[in-house]
Each structure stands twice: as structure tokens, then as C-alpha cells.
Design a protein around this motif. Structure first.
Motif, mmCIF file in Angstrom:
data_model
loop_
_atom_site.group_PDB
_atom_site.id
_atom_site.type_symbol
_atom_site.label_atom_id
_atom_site.label_comp_id
_atom_site.label_asym_id
_atom_site.label_seq_id
_atom_site.Cartn_x
_atom_site.Cartn_y
_atom_site.Cartn_z
ATOM 1 N N ASN A 157 -3.807 18.536 -9.494
ATOM 2 C CA ASN A 157 -2.655 18.123 -8.888
ATOM 3 C C ASN A 157 -2.229 19.462 -8.167
ATOM 4 O OD1 ASN A 157 -1.695 16.147 -11.789
ATOM 5 N ND2 ASN A 157 -2.432 15.505 -9.834
ATOM 6 N N SER B 244 -7.198 2.108 -6.374
ATOM 7 C CA SER B 244 -6.047 2.721 -7.001
ATOM 8 C C SER B 244 -4.856 2.182 -6.059
ATOM 9 C CB SER B 244 -5.974 4.033 -7.306
ATOM 10 O OG SER B 244 -4.654 4.626 -7.837
ATOM 11 N N ALA C 45 -2.943 4.531 -5.639
ATOM 12 C CA ALA C 45 -2.636 5.569 -4.888
ATOM 13 C C ALA C 45 -3.478 5.732 -3.361
ATOM 14 C CB ALA C 45 -3.247 6.879 -5.572
ATOM 15 N N ASN D 114 -0.507 9.320 -3.469
ATOM 16 C CA ASN D 114 0.443 10.037 -4.423
ATOM 17 C C ASN D 114 0.758 11.631 -3.774
ATOM 18 O OD1 ASN D 114 1.155 7.981 -5.876
ATOM 19 N ND2 ASN D 114 -0.674 8.382 -7.651
ATOM 20 N N SER E 230 -6.060 10.165 -3.734
ATOM 21 C CA SER E 230 -5.721 9.160 -2.667
ATOM 22 C C SER E 230 -6.433 8.955 -1.812
ATOM 23 C CB SER E 230 -3.981 9.342 -2.442
ATOM 24 O OG SER E 230 -3.171 9.967 -3.227
ATOM 25 N N HIS F 42 3.091 14.886 -12.976
ATOM 26 C CA HIS F 42 2.393 13.847 -12.117
ATOM 27 C C HIS F 42 2.650 12.425 -12.953
ATOM 28 C CE1 HIS F 42 0.161 12.449 -8.844
ATOM 29 N NE2 HIS F 42 -0.769 11.744 -9.439
ATOM 30 N N MET G 123 4.328 9.066 -11.489
ATOM 31 C CA MET G 123 3.408 7.633 -11.733
ATOM 32 C C MET G 123 4.472 6.797 -12.263
ATOM 33 S SD MET G 123 -0.782 8.651 -11.536
ATOM 34 C CE MET G 123 -0.684 9.380 -13.345
#
Length: 240
Positions: free
Chosen positions: A88, A134, A136, A141, A148, A192, A196
Motif C-alpha cells: 500500500n 475485485s 477495486a 482503491n 486496482s 487500508h 475497505m
């Protein structure tokens, strides 16, 4: 589905394992392509077959396919569940090597597996492919650009292949789940994870068994019309 053969990538744990359990309960012979050390034990518990496979390497995928055909027969079901989250970080400081690894596993790996299983399905005149994308990939995201982007690519790849095979009895679909509490969380920061969860109107994470139920339907003969589709599993988060 009794007696059909299914390849499930990443079936040693998480959503992949839940899918392997659900398919086995339907009488499907499951072959797990996974590099995880737990793969053999997981498949022994289900009476399935474990094959070590690096989906980022096309030659490894082709070797796994040949071994599958030799061991149990031609797989007419394929569920691509293997994937990684990556670190992340914001785009300007995202590690290029990490970016490439996430793309290699999530997008190129899905391409390698799809590319390899399609000829056998075409020869049989039947097949079902389900790629795990996903939410994402729809919404993007923050601080997860590689993940993503890779999952957006999986959605587009699914739609493209679905159109290519639309005149045949081969369905190619994907799901866009919200986060499920699996080992992929180990790759994410707590910040993170909290982000979510805050975006899911249901107020909880997806259960892997819930994902498996939708996936099993999508790869069953019951799904005789839908292809190139994206099934939402986001708990109300998706806006389209």
C-alpha cells in the motif's frame, strides 16, 4: 457437474479453497494449481489433485495443464483465484518492482491460464471460465494502484474472451468481490483494511463461502447464457 474436471488456481487457501470445497461437493474432480506449500495437504483433504504451478510463467502453466490432462483428463471448468495484493503506497512512491509483480500475477497470470485452457474447451465444445477480479478493478482503491489496475485488466480480459467464445457453449465471466478476510490481508496495512471495510454498505467483509456459491453457479451448466459478465460481490459498494 458430476465427474467434470476443474482447475482452480490458488486453491490452497482463501476463496480458491472454498471453491474447491464447493465443487467437490458437486462431484467435480478438482485440480489445484498453486505454489503454496499447503497445496498438497489441502487437496488431500478434498480428494483432489495438487500441481505446483507459477501462473506468471506460461511454460509452467502449460506444464501444469499437460500434467492435469495426464492425471485426470481435460479440464472443462477453470476458476482463476490466485492473486496478490501488493504493498500500500501512493502512485508517486509505488515501487516499480512491486507494480510489475502484481501485474504479472493478477493480470498476466490470468491471461496465461485462460490462454492455456481454452483450446481443450473448444475441442470439447463446452467450457466454463471464471476469473476473480475485485471491486477495486471497478472503483480503484487509493494506495493500491497496481492491484486496482490489474483487476481492471482482468475485467477487460474477461469481456474480450467472452465475446471471442460467445458462439460456443463456453462461458467466460468474472466476479468483483469486496475484501474477504483471507491471508491476502497479511499484505495490507491496517489502515487500508479499515478503509475497505468502511466502503462496504453491508458493514462486514465477504465470506469465502458466499463467493464460492456464486462462482460454482457461474461455472455450472445452469449458466447457459451469460458470458463476458461481471458479477458483483461487493456488499452494496459497487455503483455500476
Amino acid at each position: 457437474m458430476q465427474g467434470q474436471i476443474a482447475v482452480v488456481t490458488g486453491a490452497a487457501q482463501g476463496i480458491g479453497y472454498a471453491v474447491a470445497q464447493a465443487l467437490t461437493a458437486r462431484g467435480v474432480r478438482v485440480v489445484s494449481w498453486d505454489m503454496d506449500a499447503a497445496n498438497i495437504a489441502a487437496m488431500e483433504g478434498l480428494g483432489g489433485t495438487a500441481i505446483s504451478c507459477d501462473i506468471t510463467d506460461l511454460f509452467s502453466v502449460q506444464a501444469a495443464y499437460a500434467a492435469t490432462c495426464d492425471a485426470v483428463g481435460v479440464p472443462l471448468i477453470c476458476v482463476n483465484s490466485a492473486g496478490i495484493a501488493g504493498p500500500n503506497a501512493p502512485v508517486e512512491s509505488y515501487d516499480p518492482a512491486a507494480w510489475q509483480k502484481v501485474i504479472d500475477v493478477n493480470l498476466t497470470g490470468t491471461f496465461n491460464v485462460n490462454r492455456t485452457v481454452v483450446p481443450g474447451m473448444k475441442a470439447a465444445g463446452y467450457g466454463r471460465i471464471l476469473n476473480v477480479a475485485s471491486i477495486a478493478g471497478k472503483e480503484g482503491n487509493p494506495n493500491a494502484c497496481a492491484y486496482s489496475a490489474s483487476k481492471a485488466g482482468v475485467i477487460a480480459l474477461t469481456k474480450s474472451l467472452g465475446k471471442e467464445l460467445a458462439t460456443l457453449d463456453i462461458a467466460v465471466n468474472c466476479i468483483t468481490p469486496a475484501a474477504a478476510r483471507t491471508r491476502i490481508f497479511d499484505q495490507m496495512s491496517q489502515e487500508h483494511i479499515d478503509y475497505m471495510l468502511s466502503k462496504i454498505p453491508r458493514g462486514r467483509f465477504l465470506e469465502v463461502a458466499e463467493a464460492a456459491k456464486m462462482i460454482v453457479w457461474a461455472v455450472s451448466p445452469e449458466n447457459s447464457f451469460t458470458t463476458g459478465a461481471v458479477f458483483d460481490l461487493s456488499g452494496g459498494r459497487a455503483t455500476y
